[in-house]
Each structure stands twice: as C-alpha cells, then as structure tokens.
Design a protein around this motif. Sequence first.
Motif, PDB file in Angstrom:
ATOM      1  N   LEU A   1       0.836  -1.206   0.000  1.00  0.00           N
ATOM      2  CA  LEU A   1       0.000   0.000   0.000  1.00  0.00           C
ATOM      3  C   LEU A   1       0.874   1.260   0.000  1.00  0.00           C
ATOM      4  N   ILE A   2       1.934   1.231   0.791  1.00  0.00           N
ATOM      5  CA  ILE A   2       2.842   2.374   0.858  1.00  0.00           C
ATOM      6  C   ILE A   2       3.493   2.593  -0.509  1.00  0.00           C
ATOM      7  N   PHE A   3       3.924   1.494  -1.139  1.00  0.00           N
ATOM      8  CA  PHE A   3       4.573   1.623  -2.448  1.00  0.00           C
ATOM      9  C   PHE A   3       3.586   2.101  -3.518  1.00  0.00           C
ATOM     10  N   ILE A   4       2.329   1.659  -3.434  1.00  0.00           N
ATOM     11  CA  ILE A   4       1.332   2.122  -4.403  1.00  0.00           C
ATOM     12  C   ILE A   4       1.053   3.611  -4.214  1.00  0.00           C
ATOM     13  N   SER A   5       0.922   4.030  -2.957  1.00  0.00           N
ATOM     14  CA  SER A   5       0.622   5.440  -2.683  1.00  0.00           C
ATOM     15  C   SER A   5       1.727   6.353  -3.195  1.00  0.00           C
ATOM     16  N   CYS A   6       2.955   5.835  -3.229  1.00  0.00           N
ATOM     17  CA  CYS A   6       4.099   6.636  -3.691  1.00  0.00           C
ATOM     18  C   CYS A   6       4.529   6.211  -5.087  1.00  0.00           C
ATOM     19  N   HIS A   7       3.600   5.681  -5.874  1.00  0.00           N
ATOM     20  CA  HIS A   7       3.970   5.176  -7.201  1.00  0.00           C
ATOM     21  C   HIS A   7       4.406   6.303  -8.133  1.00  0.00           C
ATOM     22  N   PRO A   8       5.466   6.046  -8.918  1.00  0.00           N
ATOM     23  CA  PRO A   8       6.011   7.103  -9.786  1.00  0.00           C
ATOM     24  C   PRO A   8       5.044   7.621 -10.869  1.00  0.00           C
ATOM     25  N   VAL A   9       3.946   6.901 -11.178  1.00  0.00           N
ATOM     26  CA  VAL A   9       3.019   7.465 -12.183  1.00  0.00           C
ATOM     27  C   VAL A   9       2.251   8.660 -11.614  1.00  0.00           C
ATOM     28  N   LEU A  10       2.320   8.828 -10.292  1.00  0.00           N
ATOM     29  CA  LEU A  10       1.572   9.922  -9.669  1.00  0.00           C
ATOM     30  C   LEU A  10       2.447  11.153  -9.478  1.00  0.00           C
ATOM     31  N   SER A  11       1.808  12.315  -9.456  1.00  0.00           N
ATOM     32  CA  SER A  11       2.540  13.545  -9.155  1.00  0.00           C
ATOM     33  C   SER A  11       2.910  13.532  -7.678  1.00  0.00           C
ATOM     34  N   LYS A  12       3.879  14.376  -7.329  1.00  0.00           N
ATOM     35  CA  LYS A  12       4.302  14.445  -5.925  1.00  0.00           C
ATOM     36  C   LYS A  12       3.128  14.796  -5.005  1.00  0.00           C
ATOM     37  N   GLU A  13       2.303  15.774  -5.439  1.00  0.00           N
ATOM     38  CA  GLU A  13       1.150  16.176  -4.612  1.00  0.00           C
ATOM     39  C   GLU A  13       0.218  15.004  -4.376  1.00  0.00           C
ATOM     40  N   ALA A  14      -0.002  14.230  -5.444  1.00  0.00           N
ATOM     41  CA  ALA A  14      -0.902  13.080  -5.339  1.00  0.00           C
ATOM     42  C   ALA A  14      -0.301  12.028  -4.416  1.00  0.00           C
ATOM     43  N   GLN A  15       0.999  11.796  -4.529  1.00  0.00           N
ATOM     44  CA  GLN A  15       1.674  10.815  -3.666  1.00  0.00           C
ATOM     45  C   GLN A  15       1.528  11.208  -2.196  1.00  0.00           C
ATOM     46  N   VAL A  16       1.730  12.494  -1.941  1.00  0.00           N
ATOM     47  CA  VAL A  16       1.640  12.979  -0.564  1.00  0.00           C
ATOM     48  C   VAL A  16       0.217  12.813  -0.025  1.00  0.00           C
ATOM     49  N   ALA A  17      -0.764  13.260  -0.822  1.00  0.00           N
ATOM     50  CA  ALA A  17      -2.167  13.189  -0.380  1.00  0.00           C
ATOM     51  C   ALA A  17      -2.588  11.747  -0.151  1.00  0.00           C
ATOM     52  N   LEU A  18      -2.221  10.889  -1.085  1.00  0.00           N
ATOM     53  CA  LEU A  18      -2.621   9.484  -1.003  1.00  0.00           C
ATOM     54  C   LEU A  18      -1.960   8.788   0.190  1.00  0.00           C
ATOM     55  N   THR A  19      -0.703   9.093   0.431  1.00  0.00           N
ATOM     56  CA  THR A  19       0.001   8.471   1.552  1.00  0.00           C
ATOM     57  C   THR A  19      -0.643   8.875   2.882  1.00  0.00           C
ATOM     58  N   LEU A  20      -0.929  10.169   3.007  1.00  0.00           N
ATOM     59  CA  LEU A  20      -1.538  10.632   4.260  1.00  0.00           C
ATOM     60  C   LEU A  20      -2.933  10.064   4.439  1.00  0.00           C
ATOM     61  N   ARG A  21      -3.661   9.967   3.328  1.00  0.00           N
ATOM     62  CA  ARG A  21      -5.034   9.493   3.405  1.00  0.00           C
ATOM     63  C   ARG A  21      -5.085   7.982   3.644  1.00  0.00           C
TER      64      ARG A  21
ATOM     65  N   HIS B   1      13.814  -1.926  -6.721  1.00  0.00           N
ATOM     66  CA  HIS B   1      13.576  -1.734  -5.301  1.00  0.00           C
ATOM     67  C   HIS B   1      14.176  -0.432  -4.751  1.00  0.00           C
ATOM     68  N   ALA B   2      15.478  -0.261  -4.977  1.00  0.00           N
ATOM     69  CA  ALA B   2      16.178   0.889  -4.403  1.00  0.00           C
ATOM     70  C   ALA B   2      15.543   2.201  -4.867  1.00  0.00           C
ATOM     71  N   GLN B   3      15.266   2.247  -6.157  1.00  0.00           N
ATOM     72  CA  GLN B   3      14.708   3.460  -6.736  1.00  0.00           C
ATOM     73  C   GLN B   3      13.320   3.766  -6.170  1.00  0.00           C
ATOM     74  N   ARG B   4      12.502   2.715  -6.074  1.00  0.00           N
ATOM     75  CA  ARG B   4      11.137   2.911  -5.586  1.00  0.00           C
ATOM     76  C   ARG B   4      11.125   3.241  -4.099  1.00  0.00           C
ATOM     77  N   LEU B   5      12.003   2.603  -3.343  1.00  0.00           N
ATOM     78  CA  LEU B   5      12.078   2.929  -1.918  1.00  0.00           C
ATOM     79  C   LEU B   5      12.521   4.380  -1.756  1.00  0.00           C
ATOM     80  N   GLY B   6      13.440   4.790  -2.642  1.00  0.00           N
ATOM     81  CA  GLY B   6      13.897   6.175  -2.619  1.00  0.00           C
ATOM     82  C   GLY B   6      12.730   7.147  -2.793  1.00  0.00           C
ATOM     83  N   ALA B   7      11.799   6.796  -3.687  1.00  0.00           N
ATOM     84  CA  ALA B   7      10.634   7.646  -3.924  1.00  0.00           C
ATOM     85  C   ALA B   7       9.741   7.693  -2.683  1.00  0.00           C
ATOM     86  N   VAL B   8       9.571   6.533  -2.036  1.00  0.00           N
ATOM     87  CA  VAL B   8       8.752   6.468  -0.820  1.00  0.00           C
ATOM     88  C   VAL B   8       9.358   7.362   0.264  1.00  0.00           C
TER      89      VAL B   8
END
Lengths: 142, 421
Positions: free
Chosen positions: B121-141, B188-195
């Motif tokens: 769920l954490i990785f999906i919320s921070c998925h690179p297809v999303l904008s930074k704003e969307a990643q932030v909102a989705l992660t918090l929500r 993995h490393a790259q995606r974790l970096g995004a999270v």
Amino acid sequence: MKYMLIMRATDEAVEAYKDMPFEQVIEAMGKYNESMIKAGVLVAGEGLTDAAEGFVVDFSAEKPLITDGPYGETKELFNGFWIIEVATREEAAEWASRAPLGPGSFLEVRRVTGVEDFPADNEWIQKEAGWREEEEARRARQ
Amino acid sequence: MTAHPDAAAAQRAVAAVWRIESAKIVATLTRLVGDFGLAEDLAQEALVDALAQWPAEGVPRNTAAWLTAVAKRKAIDGWRRRERLADRIAVIAHDLEREQDEAVASLPWDPDAIDDDVLRLIFISCHPVLSKEAQVALTLRVVGGLSSEEIARAFLVPTATVQQRIVRAKKTLSAAGVPFELPPREEHAQRLGAVLGVLYLIFNEGHAASSGSDWMRPELGVEAIRLTRVLAALMPRERDVHGLLALMELTAARFPARVDANGDPVLLADQDRSRWDRGRIARGRAALATADALGRGRGAYGLQAAIAECHAVAASVEETDWDRIVLLYEALGRIAPSPVVELNRAAAVAMATGPASALRIVDALVESGSLRGYHLLPATRAELLRRLGREEEARSEFATAAALAGNERERALLQEKAAGR
C-alpha cells in the motif's frame, strides 16, 4: 501529543497473574507492543520489577528520608509504563484499552508535557529572528 | 457497550480507531478486490457506516474486522447488482463470500500477510506514475488515515482540491494498471527512494511551517515520523529508512526552540537548547546507530542525520564539532552533490576555519551560476564579507539578498542588515 500509559496492579491482579503461565503473559505483551511499534506510535516502554526491590524517598522532613515503604494506602503499585505518540486523546484511549490486562489492573493515562505547556514569553525564547542552517538544508531537498 | 450520550465524542473515538486500522483495512481489501481505488472507496463507505452505527450500538470488539467485513459486503452487493453483466465478477463475489465467512470464524487476518499488504500500500501510494502532490495526499489518506479535511488543513489548500487529487490519483493508478505488489527487486532501491522522498516531503511541510500560526502543521511533521516508523518496522533491514527516521527525529528535536513567542523563527545560534526534545535526540541517535549497524555505510539521509546529531549533542554553537560537520558535508557532497549542500559546507567551514576559506567556496558557487536567484547565496556571502571587515561589499550583498527573498520576515531582516544594523 505524547501520553504515558501507567500500569497499576491491585492485589487482585497480582493474584490473577499468578495462575497465568508466564509465557502466555509475555506473548500477550509482546503482541501488544508489536502492534504499537508497527503503528509507529510506541516511543518507550518498560516494566518495573517487584515493589519489594524498590524504595521510597520521603520529603516530609528537612532531609529526604529513604525507606522501604509504605507505598500508600491503596496498595496500588506502578509496575510498568508505555509512552506513545498519537494525534488525539481518543487515540491514546483506544491504544490503552487494547492492553492485555485483566481484572484488578488499571491503566492510568497521562499526557506528557510539551512545549505548549510552558510560557511562550519566557525570556529564553524571546530572542532575535532569522533563518539559517535548517532552512538552507530544507530548501536543499526541494 | 451502551449508547454514548455524546455523539461528537463517539465520532472522535471512531476516528481514532480509523487512524489505527485504516491502512490494514484498505491493504487487505485491495488484495481481495484487486483494485486499490475500489478498496479505498469501500473502506470509506464502511467508515461512514461505523460513524452512523457505533455511537448508538456501541463499538464492536474487533473494530478492524467489523470495518473489513462491512466493506466486503458492500463489494459483494455492488457486484451482485451487476452480476448479469459479468459472470466472471459473480465468481469472484462468490469466493469473497466464502472467504468472509472464514475470516469471521477464525482470526481476523494473518499478521504477516497484513504487513506485506501495508507495505504494498505504501509503495502504491508513492507510485512514480503519480505527481508528488498526489503521492503525498494518497500516503496521508490511505496509509496515515487522515481525512481530506485534515490533509487540506495541513497543506493550506481547499478540501475539494485534496479530494480531487485523491480521486485523480486513484484513476491514474487504475488506468496505468498498477498491480498490488512490491516493486521488482531491480527497481527496489529506486522505488524505496521515492517512498522516502514522499515521507520527507511531508515532514518538511510540517517543519517549514512551524510559524506558530497553524497548530496542524507541526502535527504533520509528527505524522511523517510515525509513517517512517511504520516503514522502519516493516523494512528493518533498510539502512536509508533508519537514516531518514534519525534525520527526522533529530530535526524535530529542535522544533520547540525554533520559533519565538511571536512566531518568528529563531536562529540555531540563538535557540535555547534546553528546549530541545531530549527524547527525540535519543531516539534519533538510536535510529542512526541502527542504520550504521546494518554495515553499508551512510546514505544521504544518514549523513544529514549525523550533521544534525553534531548539533544535538553540542552544548552551544562554540562547542559544536564544526570540523566533523565539514567532513560530513564533504561526504554528503560526494554522494549527493548539490550547490546548496556546497553552500552549507561553506557555512560550516566559516565556523571551523574562518570566513576567508569559506568565501572562496561561496565565490566559486557564484561563478558557477548554479544558485542564481537564490537569496541565501548573497546572504551568506554578505555575512562572510562582514566578518572579514569588508562592510561596503557586505551591505550591497545584503541588499541583493533582500531583493531576492520571497519570505517577508526574511526580507525585512536582510534589509535591516543592508542598512548596517
């Protein structure tokens, strides 16, 4: 907001726990602790050893007096604590009510003081303004 | 439990349960229905049911299981209505129904499976297809369990904007066919970096905004720390997770001393260090030690945490180990080179060896032109010139910095300095 969950056990609780296998108690506590760690709310927590090992410092007299007790009239002793960091009072209550404790046990829940509890106009924080190192570091990541 | 006379209190109790359980619920539902957006909607609908029922009927014993069961029933109902349109869906619904009965009968969930689900769920919320704003909102929500209103208040944007971001984010994930799985090993490393980047962004929103005017924003820093702790518990072998946690704790330790009674920022040198949060410092140092113990050296977060640690353990600016800070900035400059890191290094060099050598670094930065328009470059240069006794040049640099500053309070301060005060 930080809250301290203070465990208190009456004689009744102490009696009840005597019949429970120690491993079972440890497992229940372990699971509870793990759930709070996985939720990112657990900040600290320790158990306290038997009250017989403790002592009391009495400040009634001119010089503090160290004695073996008594601990007060209720026989309710602190025997452990957790400190959790949560967003609301209700969240603290929810976590507290999940503790694996039985009849005769009480959790006293107290908010840990934060900066909001001290006067903001204290001379120590009345100093000149400015940005610097932290702000630069912050912007570095944007 | 009997009916609660105070509906508002009951609502707050439901909200507390939601904050604790929502990530697990949405994660489990996503695995079952195979669609993250749908799972989130179903969970929200179950929450609405809880808000309506719990105050009157009492809070059920296993709140998370209750919410999940209600959400699943809603999924089945929804599919039933469309049953004739798609036989395949009916089959899934049938499976779900059976699974639900089992779930109610036995333990709610397999804890290990939930851990993996929450991680996905954490990785999906921070998925690179999303904008930074969307990643932030989705992660918090979705991971943090914050409502749209809370997120909106934290970011000083309208609630509708947050809702739109979340709806759009779910559509984007669905359209991109993002699977509910952990990223493949090579990514993995790259995606974790995004999270970690998203978590740090959330933290900085809280950090930068501690202007004293809005209570919610320091809370955002605390929420970011909580989410990073969640990640650290789920990925205990990842050095950078602990490094980031250390950086956040050590930085947040200074929150209480960062603003004065008027809400104006207080310089590090002027902060009352007795107001720093010793507990956070201890936890930050412990997290850094955990990162180090993993034995793969320090990453960028770990190095920044180590710099924060130097400040945290020093009794005053004078007693700070500036030589060590210079070394740490040099190391940081090697693995994450940036002109701002270089500027910070110059400030540390000024403290360690004096303004002259620091000025050489700043002049090189000016020449490179990479920080053009960044007011802290002339501001730093001005401070160094003043310390070297080159007053006229210093004033002119302060004036340049003032003209570039975006923040009003900061501009006023720089203008005063330009005036020689």
